[in-house]
Design a protein around this motif. Sequence first.
Motif, PDB file in Angstrom:
ATOM      1  N   LYS A  60      10.696  -0.190   9.157  1.00  0.00           N
ATOM      2  CA  LYS A  60       8.534  -0.310   8.100  1.00  0.00           C
ATOM      3  C   LYS A  60       8.628  -1.065   8.121  1.00  0.00           C
ATOM      4  O   LYS A  60       8.597  -2.654   8.667  1.00  0.00           O
ATOM      5  CB  LYS A  60       8.912   0.613   7.279  1.00  0.00           C
ATOM      6  CG  LYS A  60       7.205   1.087   6.797  1.00  0.00           C
ATOM      7  CD  LYS A  60       6.841   1.886   6.126  1.00  0.00           C
ATOM      8  CE  LYS A  60       4.717   2.773   5.720  1.00  0.00           C
ATOM      9  NZ  LYS A  60       4.881   3.762   5.245  1.00  0.00           N
ATOM     10  N   SER A  95      11.559   2.713  11.736  1.00  0.00           N
ATOM     11  CA  SER A  95      10.069   2.996  11.559  1.00  0.00           C
ATOM     12  C   SER A  95       9.467   1.263  11.043  1.00  0.00           C
ATOM     13  O   SER A  95       9.513   0.693  10.930  1.00  0.00           O
ATOM     14  CB  SER A  95      10.135   3.988  10.144  1.00  0.00           C
ATOM     15  OG  SER A  95      10.555   2.785   8.614  1.00  0.00           O
ATOM     16  N   TYR A  97       5.068  -0.089  10.645  1.00  0.00           N
ATOM     17  CA  TYR A  97       3.785   0.667   9.878  1.00  0.00           C
ATOM     18  C   TYR A  97       2.981   1.169  10.928  1.00  0.00           C
ATOM     19  O   TYR A  97       3.208   1.097  12.063  1.00  0.00           O
ATOM     20  CB  TYR A  97       3.147  -0.560   9.903  1.00  0.00           C
ATOM     21  CG  TYR A  97       4.039  -1.145   7.641  1.00  0.00           C
ATOM     22  CD1 TYR A  97       3.202  -0.664   6.784  1.00  0.00           C
ATOM     23  CD2 TYR A  97       4.420  -1.959   8.099  1.00  0.00           C
ATOM     24  CE1 TYR A  97       4.019  -1.011   5.638  1.00  0.00           C
ATOM     25  CE2 TYR A  97       5.402  -2.847   6.774  1.00  0.00           C
ATOM     26  CZ  TYR A  97       4.842  -1.783   5.769  1.00  0.00           C
ATOM     27  OH  TYR A  97       5.298  -2.321   4.375  1.00  0.00           O
TER      28      TYR A  97
END
Length: 489
Positions: A60, A95, A97
């Motif tokens: 992320k 991962s 955003y």
Amino acid sequence: SHPVTLYGRYGVDLVTVKARQINNGCEIVADGGMGDSVLTVDFDLGISDCGDGYSLVLDKGDVYVNDTHVVEFGSAFKDIAINKSPCNDTVHINSTYEDASLIHIQGGSGNDLIVLGDENSVFDTQIYATVVIDAGEDQNGEDYDHLIIHDSSNTVNQTIQMTSITVKGLHASENNTVDYKSLEEMTMNLGQAADVNVFQTADDLLLTVNAEGQAIINISSTQGPIILDAGTIDADIIYITNSDGFVNVTAGDTDNVIVISHTNGDITIQAGSGQHTFLISDTSGKVVIETAGGPNESLNITNTTDSVSITSTADADQDFVITNVGGDVTIVSAEGRHDFIVQDTTGQVNVTTAGGQNETVNIANAGSDVSITSTGDSTQDFDISSTGGNVAIVSAAGIHDFIIQDTTGKVSIATDGGLTESISITDTGNDVSITSTEDGDQDFDITSTGGSVTIDSATGLHDFLVQATSGAVTITTAGGQNETMGIST
């Protein structure tokens, strides 16, 4: 060795991180800009001392290199570029955003591993950006780059589509894809409701698909090997065609339909228990099938240029149809009612069966030796014709009908016999030898042999008719009521 924070009213538009120059305790803290902001993580492409290579993880808003936290960003960079070293590197995109747009991975000349997603998470809830991978090649083309895609936790119906440059259907948005270039291997670990359509793969790409659950899998026009694990949950329909490499298929304990055609490589299939249908045609490599079988299982193999080997361990009814084979045919089956049809083969034919009631064995136009062994005490019909080698049959107790004709080699039959057993042999080019050890009624009809005839039978009512033979005729019988013997040369 201190954090470096980049401030900007609207974020930072362009950040380049020299990953090898960041030590423990030193990290970059930055937010992506409101426009097309780009984060580049760059390894020194001129490095000469690779050691064990480098590991990069994107989770992320955090980037780790060799387990060192090097970048933290609170809002997304639209694009993230990763320029790998010439070493054996690992890149794991765990991962992103939700508003991330693009991740571009530029490979070096080493043997790289690229991982997308996490095996315990659903892909489309973790990775939102399009991923573009250029794995890179060394000057000699000897590097080996492997992409692994994790989506096995997905339980939602989805259709994965793959071509020689892209994979579509993994993301939440149909506009996002995984694009690839210069890979040697790709592994897709898919969920319980994923259908797969592979329309083409890149040259020499080894494709592995692990699909756990009920699925329709259609793979065509691949330029390299295929490894497919269809899982153990629910039935699958599998189509593989126009493959230029070996094909390995594993199917579970469910009813599966497996259709493979026009392949240029060996085919290996392992299937669990269940009612399977195998349709294999127009292949240039060996065909090997191992099945735990199920009621009314069907195996149809035609137009292969190499050998065929089938092993069935299930006590079930099965149909085997094998035609136009350019090598040996070997079939091993357990108990059950089986129908064997083997025609137009150039190699040896070997059938071993534990037998079942009303079993039939039909072999025609075999270019070499034929060997049949039946261990089941049951009713069986053996029909062998037009063979280019020896014929050897060993059968257990039961009512058997043997019809053998137009053979060029020796014919040998050893049977434990049974009531009303019938043996008919005509137009053979060599010796005929028959041994029956069971006390039962039998008819022997031997006509037009090119060698000697030897018959040894136990007690029972026998009718012997031997005619038009070129060699010696020897008959030994324990006899029985109303036994008849007619010999004419």
